[in-house]
Design an enzyme around this catalytic site. Structure first.
Site, PDB file in Angstrom:
ATOM      1  N   ASP A  20      11.140 -56.137  -2.434  1.00 22.32           N
ATOM      2  CA  ASP A  20      12.188 -56.128  -3.457  1.00 22.32           C
ATOM      3  C   ASP A  20      13.542 -56.190  -2.765  1.00 22.32           C
ATOM      4  O   ASP A  20      13.698 -55.668  -1.660  1.00 22.32           O
ATOM      5  CB  ASP A  20      12.096 -54.845  -4.302  1.00 22.32           C
ATOM      6  CG  ASP A  20      12.803 -55.005  -5.646  1.00 22.32           C
ATOM      7  OD1 ASP A  20      12.102 -55.105  -6.665  1.00 22.32           O
ATOM      8  OD2 ASP A  20      14.056 -55.044  -5.666  1.00 22.32           O
ATOM      9  N   GLU A 136       0.466 -61.942 -16.779  1.00 22.64           N
ATOM     10  CA  GLU A 136       0.020 -60.537 -16.856  1.00 22.64           C
ATOM     11  C   GLU A 136      -0.041 -60.102 -18.304  1.00 22.64           C
ATOM     12  O   GLU A 136       0.719 -60.583 -19.139  1.00 22.64           O
ATOM     13  CB  GLU A 136       0.956 -59.652 -16.031  1.00 22.64           C
ATOM     14  CG  GLU A 136       2.425 -59.698 -16.428  1.00 22.64           C
ATOM     15  CD  GLU A 136       2.821 -58.654 -17.434  1.00 22.64           C
ATOM     16  OE1 GLU A 136       2.041 -57.717 -17.631  1.00 22.64           O
ATOM     17  OE2 GLU A 136       3.904 -58.800 -18.036  1.00 22.64           O
ATOM     18  N   GLY A 238       4.440 -48.959 -37.934  1.00 18.11           N
ATOM     19  CA  GLY A 238       5.438 -48.175 -37.209  1.00 18.11           C
ATOM     20  C   GLY A 238       6.839 -48.584 -37.623  1.00 18.11           C
ATOM     21  O   GLY A 238       7.020 -49.339 -38.585  1.00 18.11           O
ATOM     22  N   GLY A 242       9.068 -53.262 -30.442  1.00 17.82           N
ATOM     23  CA  GLY A 242      10.172 -53.463 -29.500  1.00 17.82           C
ATOM     24  C   GLY A 242       9.651 -53.506 -28.083  1.00 17.82           C
ATOM     25  O   GLY A 242       8.519 -53.917 -27.844  1.00 17.82           O
ATOM     26  N   CYS A 245       9.274 -56.816 -23.857  1.00 14.71           N
ATOM     27  CA  CYS A 245       8.543 -58.090 -23.905  1.00 14.71           C
ATOM     28  C   CYS A 245       8.532 -58.786 -25.262  1.00 14.71           C
ATOM     29  O   CYS A 245       8.946 -59.943 -25.358  1.00 14.71           O
ATOM     30  CB  CYS A 245       7.107 -57.867 -23.444  1.00 14.71           C
ATOM     31  SG  CYS A 245       7.045 -57.106 -21.826  1.00 14.71           S
ATOM     32  N   LYS A 248      11.893 -60.360 -26.528  1.00 12.69           N
ATOM     33  CA  LYS A 248      12.353 -61.440 -25.646  1.00 12.69           C
ATOM     34  C   LYS A 248      11.372 -62.617 -25.684  1.00 12.69           C
ATOM     35  O   LYS A 248      11.778 -63.779 -25.767  1.00 12.69           O
ATOM     36  CB  LYS A 248      12.486 -60.846 -24.241  1.00 12.69           C
ATOM     37  CG  LYS A 248      12.313 -61.751 -23.086  1.00 12.69           C
ATOM     38  CD  LYS A 248      12.444 -60.991 -21.774  1.00 12.69           C
ATOM     39  CE  LYS A 248      11.133 -60.594 -21.134  1.00 12.69           C
ATOM     40  NZ  LYS A 248      10.267 -61.643 -20.661  1.00 12.69           N
ATOM     41  N   LYS A 306       7.886 -46.829 -27.270  1.00  9.11           N
ATOM     42  CA  LYS A 306       6.561 -46.334 -27.656  1.00  9.11           C
ATOM     43  C   LYS A 306       6.282 -45.129 -26.756  1.00  9.11           C
ATOM     44  O   LYS A 306       7.085 -44.832 -25.859  1.00  9.11           O
ATOM     45  CB  LYS A 306       5.484 -47.403 -27.483  1.00  9.11           C
ATOM     46  CG  LYS A 306       5.304 -47.864 -26.053  1.00  9.11           C
ATOM     47  CD  LYS A 306       4.129 -48.813 -25.955  1.00  9.11           C
ATOM     48  CE  LYS A 306       3.877 -49.178 -24.509  1.00  9.11           C
ATOM     49  NZ  LYS A 306       2.738 -50.049 -24.333  1.00  9.11           N
TER      50      LYS A 306
HETATM   51  C1  UGA Z   1       3.180 -56.018 -24.424  1.00  8.53           C
HETATM   52  C2  UGA Z   1       1.750 -56.575 -24.514  1.00  8.53           C
HETATM   53  O1  UGA Z   1       0.934 -55.712 -25.314  1.00  8.53           O
HETATM   54  C3  UGA Z   1       1.131 -56.727 -23.121  1.00  8.53           C
HETATM   55  O2  UGA Z   1      -0.159 -57.315 -23.223  1.00  8.53           O
HETATM   56  C4  UGA Z   1       2.044 -57.618 -22.272  1.00  8.53           C
HETATM   57  O3  UGA Z   1       1.572 -57.735 -20.945  1.00  8.53           O
HETATM   58  C5  UGA Z   1       3.443 -57.000 -22.228  1.00  8.53           C
HETATM   59  O4  UGA Z   1       3.954 -56.860 -23.574  1.00  8.53           O
HETATM   60  C6  UGA Z   1       4.314 -57.928 -21.417  1.00  8.53           C
HETATM   61  O5  UGA Z   1       4.534 -59.052 -21.860  1.00  8.53           O
HETATM   62  O6  UGA Z   1       4.688 -57.569 -20.295  1.00  8.53           O
HETATM   63  P1  UGA Z   1       4.246 -53.590 -24.059  1.00  8.53           P
HETATM   64  O7  UGA Z   1       5.572 -54.242 -24.258  1.00  8.53           O
HETATM   65  O8  UGA Z   1       4.092 -52.630 -22.954  1.00  8.53           O
HETATM   66  O9  UGA Z   1       3.086 -54.699 -23.891  1.00  8.53           O
HETATM   67  O10 UGA Z   1       3.954 -52.786 -25.408  1.00  8.53           O
HETATM   68  P2  UGA Z   1       2.864 -52.809 -26.576  1.00  8.53           P
HETATM   69  O11 UGA Z   1       1.881 -51.748 -26.373  1.00  8.53           O
HETATM   70  O12 UGA Z   1       2.348 -54.175 -26.799  1.00  8.53           O
HETATM   71  O13 UGA Z   1       3.789 -52.395 -27.811  1.00  8.53           O
HETATM   72  C7  UGA Z   1       4.851 -53.243 -28.253  1.00  8.53           C
HETATM   73  C8  UGA Z   1       5.479 -52.680 -29.494  1.00  8.53           C
HETATM   74  O14 UGA Z   1       4.554 -52.734 -30.589  1.00  8.53           O
HETATM   75  C9  UGA Z   1       5.895 -51.206 -29.391  1.00  8.53           C
HETATM   76  O15 UGA Z   1       7.130 -51.038 -30.015  1.00  8.53           O
HETATM   77  C10 UGA Z   1       4.785 -50.464 -30.118  1.00  8.53           C
HETATM   78  O16 UGA Z   1       5.183 -49.227 -30.667  1.00  8.53           O
HETATM   79  C11 UGA Z   1       4.442 -51.456 -31.207  1.00  8.53           C
HETATM   80  N1  UGA Z   1       3.054 -51.291 -31.727  1.00  8.53           N
HETATM   81  C12 UGA Z   1       1.992 -51.563 -30.960  1.00  8.53           C
HETATM   82  C13 UGA Z   1       2.885 -50.887 -33.046  1.00  8.53           C
HETATM   83  O17 UGA Z   1       3.861 -50.636 -33.788  1.00  8.53           O
HETATM   84  N2  UGA Z   1       1.605 -50.777 -33.547  1.00  8.53           N
HETATM   85  C14 UGA Z   1       0.520 -51.059 -32.786  1.00  8.53           C
HETATM   86  O18 UGA Z   1      -0.633 -50.972 -33.330  1.00  8.53           O
HETATM   87  C15 UGA Z   1       0.702 -51.456 -31.471  1.00  8.53           C
END
Ligand code: UGA
Length: 413
Positions: A20, A136, A238, A242, A245, A248, A306
């Site tokens: 890095d 990923e 929910g 947000g 990922c 964007k 989350k």
């Molecule tokens: C997300 C994807 O799930 C990953 O597979 C991916 O690799 C990642 O983006 C990325 O592109 O790097 P992440 O941003 O860590 O992962 O979060 P998530 O668990 O997907 O949650 C995203 C949003 O959806 C959060 O705000 C969460 O609270 C919301 N969410 C998720 C819900 O409101 N309900 C659900 O059932 C699941």
């Protein structure tokens, strides 16, 4: 993503050097300190440092000579027009091109628009260095587990034998592994994130309808999820979606498709629905509070986008707090890991219990499991008002409604 990938490969037995440009970050990692909160990662860092499977460096020049595969894990932030900023990816690849041994493979893990890989492999101008894409799918909060037990591994390469080199790195992982073109691999990543975000927008819109129609969204999604064509994952309603990922990546996908003359209307609608969800939460809070919301004290539990992360990037909680502040509320927020921003009218509490003192209402925005262990009686004794609005449905309705006549949870009347 970079650190989890590095530690994940070290755990699989490969020798890894994490590079890095941030010298401070590298120093911390060498001494076993994580630059952010992610469950299980610090222990994995200690184990990998002890086993000698991982080392860290701020110099690509000194780490490159022994490397056979280079994973590019730099960010691709959003530009003003919604498209992905590829400056860091191009920079990293340019530097690797100068150092890479003949026969080595450069693999892009960063989320990049379709076509980027091909453009970069042309830019590298090294016929003896190969190129692949390996998107990923790690989630914050469970990143290491997602690395070691993924649903699938996708590798894109226009030369199958090069793709196979990358796939072989995951040999000890038992999951479906697919080899595609570079373009398809890049699109699989965006399509997956955009589909999941769209699915959540659908659930959140339906949640609003359940509230009017007198149905319970928990029962509705349970019933839907039992259909194997739908599946039960990712149907949790929910306060909006947000994180670093979904917001964007949905916008970048729309921008990339538009460049090809394709309008992804459904993804645009998912973004609009998400914005509407933030406002809907604020309006429901307004309705629950008797009289004017202006000047009211609202305690907020959860600021991270989350649970199990300290990440507040594009957090729905912050979007909602922003709207409450603009209505003239005073917000007292608590989060077990996330840093509360320094905004006028937004105060930081050091515990969940202290955040509710004199509050007119309590709003739960992040599903930290510890919130479900708070004692409603103690909370009721120190709060001024009787409104509790649980947008994550983590509090026990039976227990909390004993002490709060205005206990409300999302998705039911
Ligand atoms: C997300 C994807 O799930 C990953 O597979 C991916 O690799 C990642 O983006 C990325 O592109 O790097 P992440 O941003 O860590 O992962 O979060 P998530 O668990 O997907 O949650 C995203 C949003 O959806 C959060 O705000 C969460 O609270 C919301 N969410 C998720 C819900 O409101 N309900 C659900 O059932 C699941």
């Amino acid at each position: 993503m970079g650190l989890t990938t590095a530690l994940g490969f070290a755990k699989l037995g490969h020798s890894v050097v994490g590079v890095d440009v941030d010298i401070e970050k590298i120093k911390n990692l060498i001494s076993g300190k994580l630059p952010f909160f992610e469950p299980g990662l610090e222990l994995e860092l200690t184990n990998s440092l002890d086993s000698g499977k991982i080392s860290f460096s701020s110099s690509l020049e000194s780490s490159a000579p022994g490397a056979t595969v280079f994973f590019v894990c730099v960010p691709t932030p959003q530009k003003r027009n919604g498209s992905a900023n590829l400056e860091f990816v191009r920079d990293a690849c340019r530097q690797i091109t100068l150092q890479a041994n003949p026969g080595s493979v450069v693999v892009i893990k960063s989320t990049v628009p379709v076509g980027t890989g091909r453009e970069i492999s042309e830019m590298m101008q090294r016929e003896d260095v190969h190129f692949a894409s390996n998107p990923e799918f790690l989630r914050e909060g469970s990143a290491l587990q997602d690395f070691t037990a993924p649903d699938r591994v996708v590798v894109g390469s226009d030369k199958p034998e090069i793709g196979q080199i990358v796939l072989d790195l995951y040999e000890s992982i038992d999951c479906p592994k697919i080899l595609t073109s570079v373009n398809s691999a890049e699109l699989i990543k965006y399509a997956s994130n955009a589909y999941l975000a769209t699915r959540l927008s659908f659930v959140n819109d339906l949640t609003a309808f359940c509230e009017k129609a007198g149905a319970d969204i928990a029962d509705v999604v349970h019933g839907m999820g039992l259909d194997s064509r739908i599946g039960k994952m990712f149907l949790q309603p929910g306060p909006g979606w947000g994180g670093s990922c979904f917001p964007k990546d949905t916008r970048a996908l729309i921008a990339a498709a538009e460049e090809s003359g394709i309008s992804l209307g459904i993804v645009k609608a998912a973004i609009d629905s998400n914005e509407a969800t933030f406002s809907r939460i604020v309006n429901r809070m307004s309705d629950l509070i008797e009289g004017e919301i202006e000047g009211k004290i609202i305690a907020v539990w959860g600021i991270a986008f989350k649970a199990n992360t300290d990440d507040v990037r594009d957090s729905p909680a912050l979007e909602i707090v922003k709207r409450l502040l603009s209505k003239g509320c005073r917000v007292v927020a608590f989060d077990p890991a996330a840093k509360i921003p320094d905004w006028p009218g937004l105060e930081q509490a050091s515990t969940a219990a202290s955040s509710v003192i004199d509050a007119d209402a309590l709003l739960i925005l992040t599903e930290w499991s510890e919130f479900s262990r708070e004692n409603p009686q103690t909370v009721a004794e120190v709060m001024k008002g009787t409104v509790v609005f649980d947008t994550r449905r983590i509090l026990s309705v039976e227990k909390w409604s004993l002490f709060f006549d205005k206990f409300t949870f999302l998705g039911a009347r």
